[in-house]
Scaffold this motif. Structure first.
Motif, PDB file in Angstrom:
ATOM      1  N   ILE A 361       0.826  -1.206   0.000  1.00 41.42           N
ATOM      2  CA  ILE A 361       0.000   0.000   0.000  1.00 41.42           C
ATOM      3  C   ILE A 361       0.861   1.257   0.000  1.00 41.42           C
ATOM      4  CG2 ILE A 361      -1.864   1.192   1.217  1.00 41.42           C
ATOM      5  CD1 ILE A 361      -2.224  -1.623   2.694  1.00 41.42           C
ATOM      6  N   PRO A 362       0.766   2.107  -1.008  1.00 38.74           N
ATOM      7  CA  PRO A 362       1.509   3.371  -1.014  1.00 38.74           C
ATOM      8  C   PRO A 362       1.033   4.289   0.110  1.00 38.74           C
ATOM      9  CG  PRO A 362       0.687   2.832  -3.208  1.00 38.74           C
ATOM     10  CD  PRO A 362      -0.001   1.911  -2.251  1.00 38.74           C
ATOM     11  N   VAL A 363       1.994   4.912   0.800  1.00 35.74           N
ATOM     12  CA  VAL A 363       1.659   5.839   1.883  1.00 35.74           C
ATOM     13  C   VAL A 363       2.480   7.117   1.709  1.00 35.74           C
ATOM     14  CG1 VAL A 363       0.887   4.068   3.509  1.00 35.74           C
ATOM     15  CG2 VAL A 363       3.313   4.643   3.411  1.00 35.74           C
ATOM     16  N   GLY A 364       2.772   7.829   2.798  1.00 33.17           N
ATOM     17  CA  GLY A 364       3.559   9.051   2.716  1.00 33.17           C
ATOM     18  C   GLY A 364       5.041   8.764   2.621  1.00 33.17           C
ATOM     19  N   ALA A 365       5.845   9.795   2.832  1.00 33.72           N
ATOM     20  CA  ALA A 365       7.297   9.686   2.678  1.00 33.72           C
ATOM     21  C   ALA A 365       7.970   9.271   3.988  1.00 33.72           C
ATOM     22  CB  ALA A 365       7.867  11.016   2.199  1.00 33.72           C
ATOM     23  N   GLY A 366       8.743   8.196   3.936  1.00 35.40           N
ATOM     24  CA  GLY A 366       9.485   7.728   5.098  1.00 35.40           C
ATOM     25  C   GLY A 366       8.637   7.104   6.183  1.00 35.40           C
ATOM     26  N   PRO A 367       7.742   6.153   5.855  1.00 35.13           N
ATOM     27  CA  PRO A 367       6.907   5.532   6.889  1.00 35.13           C
ATOM     28  C   PRO A 367       7.751   4.798   7.923  1.00 35.13           C
ATOM     29  CG  PRO A 367       6.830   4.244   4.857  1.00 35.13           C
ATOM     30  CD  PRO A 367       7.555   5.520   4.533  1.00 35.13           C
ATOM     31  N   HIS A 368       7.322   4.901   9.195  1.00 33.05           N
ATOM     32  CA  HIS A 368       8.141   4.332  10.268  1.00 33.05           C
ATOM     33  C   HIS A 368       7.291   3.453  11.193  1.00 33.05           C
ATOM     34  CE1 HIS A 368      11.443   5.172  13.539  1.00 33.05           C
ATOM     35  NE2 HIS A 368      11.489   3.944  13.072  1.00 33.05           N
TER      36      HIS A 368
END
Length: 388
Positions: A361-368
Motif C-alpha cells: 500500500i503506497p503511503v507518505g514519505a518515510g513511513p516508520h
C-alpha cells in the motif's frame, strides 16, 4: 532508526532546555485540548508485572480484546517521518481512508498505558510533540508540545510516561495526564537512545544506544544505570528494537549493522548469544501464541521467523520485488503481520501463515513506526504495541 542529527552547540542546548523545561504552560494547555476520548489520567493495572502461566504476553492472545478498546475502529496508523503526516489504512480493504498532520517528524504511533488514546510521537528538534488520536473515531487532536519524542513508553504502574529524547541522549519522565515533565535523566554514553523493554518482573530495563554500539541496563524503579554492554559482533553496530521473549527468559535486540539479533538473559545481567537473521535487522514482533518472533530485515526486504523456545531461525519470508520492512505489528487475530517500508514509501501486509504478501500500500514519505489498532492486552508499555 533515525537520521543522525548534527551536534548542537552547548549554549543552544541550554537555551532549548530552558525553553522546554518542566513547567511549560504550553504543554499543559495543549494536554487539555486532546481528542475527545483521550483519558484524563491512567488507570494503573493491578496485574501489571509478570505474565500469566509463564507467558509475558498471555493476556494479548488472539482476539483477546479488553473492555478498554470496545468500540475502537479497526485501522492501521502509519507515521511518515519525511512528509510529517499519518496515513490511515482500513485493514479489511487495504485502502487508504484518511491522512492527517502527525507533528514535526512523526516517528511512532504509541498506545497509551490504559489503551484509551493513541499518540503520534514526533521528534524534529528543537520542537517535537505528541498528536493524540481518538481510537473510537480515528481522528486526531491538537499537538501537545513535548520536546523530541522519538519514542514513548510508560512505567509498569502507568503513572509516568517516558519520552525517549534521542537527540539529547535523555529519558524524560512526564505526568501523562498533564504532560508536565517530572524528571529528566541524561545518558551521554548512550548516543541514539531509542528502544527499550522491561524484564518479566519489571525490575529491570534494557535500553538500546543506536549510535554508540552498546546497551545500557537501568533499574526499573529508580531508573538509575546498573550496567552497560558494549557490542562487538561488528565494530560499528547499530542496535535497534529491544523486546523480551514471551517466556521472559531472554531479551532480543535487533542490530542493523550486525545483521542479526543479540540475545541477553531475562534479567539483562549477561549477553548470551547472537543470531544472524538478515541484512539490516530492525524490528521484533511476536506471534499471538508466542511461539514465533518475526524479525524484519530492512536491508534485504525479508522477515526471519525465530522459534522462541529454541531461539533458532525457522524460515525466512522475502517480500516479492524487494522492500525495506521496518516497524509494525501483528493484527489482533494474529493472521497478518503489518510492516512499514521505510525507504519505499509503502506498507506491507503479510500472511502469518506462510509469509504471502497480501497487500502493498503506497503511503507518505518515510513511513516508520506503524500501529495496528485495536490490540489485545491489559496495558501498554509503549512503542508500537508492547502490550501485556
Amino acid at each position: 532508526m533515525s537520521t543522525i542529527r548534527p551536534a548542537l552547540a552547548g549554549c543552544l542546548v541550554l537555551a532549548l532546555l530552558a525553553a522546554c523545561g518542566d513547567d511549560s504552560d504550553d504543554a499543559a494547555d495543549s494536554a487539555r485540548d486532546v481528542a475527545p476520548s483521550a483519558s484524563s489520567s491512567p488507570s494503573p493495572s493491578p496485574s501489571a508485572g509478570p505474565g500469566i502461566g509463564g507467558n509475558v504476553y498471555a493476556a494479548a492472545g488472539p482476539g483477546m480484546l479488553s473492555e478498554a478498546v470496545r468500540g475502537h475502529r479497526e485501522l492501521v496508523y502509519v507515521p511518515n517521518t519525511a512528509s510529517d503526516d499519518v496515513t490511515v489504512i482500513d485493514p479489511k480493504t487495504y485502502k487508504v481512508v484518511d491522512r492527517f498532520y502527525g507533528g514535526p517528524e512523526p516517528q511512532h504511533v504509541v498506545p497509551a498505558y490504559d489503551l484509551g488514546t493513541l499518540y503520534v510521537a514526533s521528534s524534529r528538534v528543537p520542537t517535537g510533540g505528541l498528536v493524540p488520536i481518538d481510537p473510537r473515531t480515528g481522528k486526531s487532536g491538537k499537538l501537545i508540545n513535548v520536546q523530541d519524542v522519538y519514542n514513548l513508553y510508560f512505567t509498569p504502574d502507568g503513572t509516568q510516561a517516558i519520552v525517549v529524547a534521542e537527540a539529547y541522549k535523555r529519558l524524560d519522565f512526564y505526568d501523562p495526564a498533564t504532560w508536565k515533565r517530572t524528571k529528566s535523566l541524561s545518558f551521554p554514553e548512550c548516543a541514539g537512545i531509542n528502544h527499550l523493554d522491561y524484564s518479566a518482573d519489571t525490575r529491570t530495563m534494557l535500553v538500546s544506544c543506536e549510535f554508540a554500539n552498546r546497551m545500557i541496563v537501568l533499574d526499573g524503579v529508580s531508573h538509575e544505570k546498573v550496567r552497560q554492554f558494549d557490542l562487538d559482533v561488528v565494530p560499528h553496530g547499530m542496535p535497534q528494537d529491544t523486546r523480551l521473549t514471551p517466556d521472559g527468559k531472554h531479551f532480543l535486540v535487533a542490530d542493523m549493522h550486525a545483521d542479526g539479533v543479540y540475545v541477553f538473559d531475562g534479567a539483562a545481567a549477561k549477553r548470551t548469544g547472537f543470531i544472524p537473521t538478515g541484512k539490516g535487522a530492525h524490528g521484533i514482533y511476536f506471534s499471538r501464541d508466542g511461539a514465533r518472533a518475526y524479525i524484519s530485515n530492512r536491508g534485504e526486504g525479508s522477515v526471519t521467523l525465530l522459534d522462541t523456545a529454541t531461539l533458532k531461525p525457522v524460515t525466512k519470508w522475502r517480500i516479492p520485488g524487494g522492500g525495506s520492512p521496518d516497524m509494525g505489528g501483528v493484527s489482533a487475530d494474529g493472521t497478518v503481520l503489518w510492516l512499514s517500508g521505510r525507504y519505499d514509501d509503502e506498507v506491507y501486509a503479510l500472511s502469518t501463515k506462510d509469509g504471502r504478501l497480501l497487500a502493498r500500500i503506497p503511503v507518505g514519505a518515510g513511513p516508520h513506526g506503524l500501529t495496528i489498532w485495536p490490540q489485545p492486552g491489559r496495558y501498554s508499555l509503549g512503542h508500537t504495541g508492547n502490550i501485556r
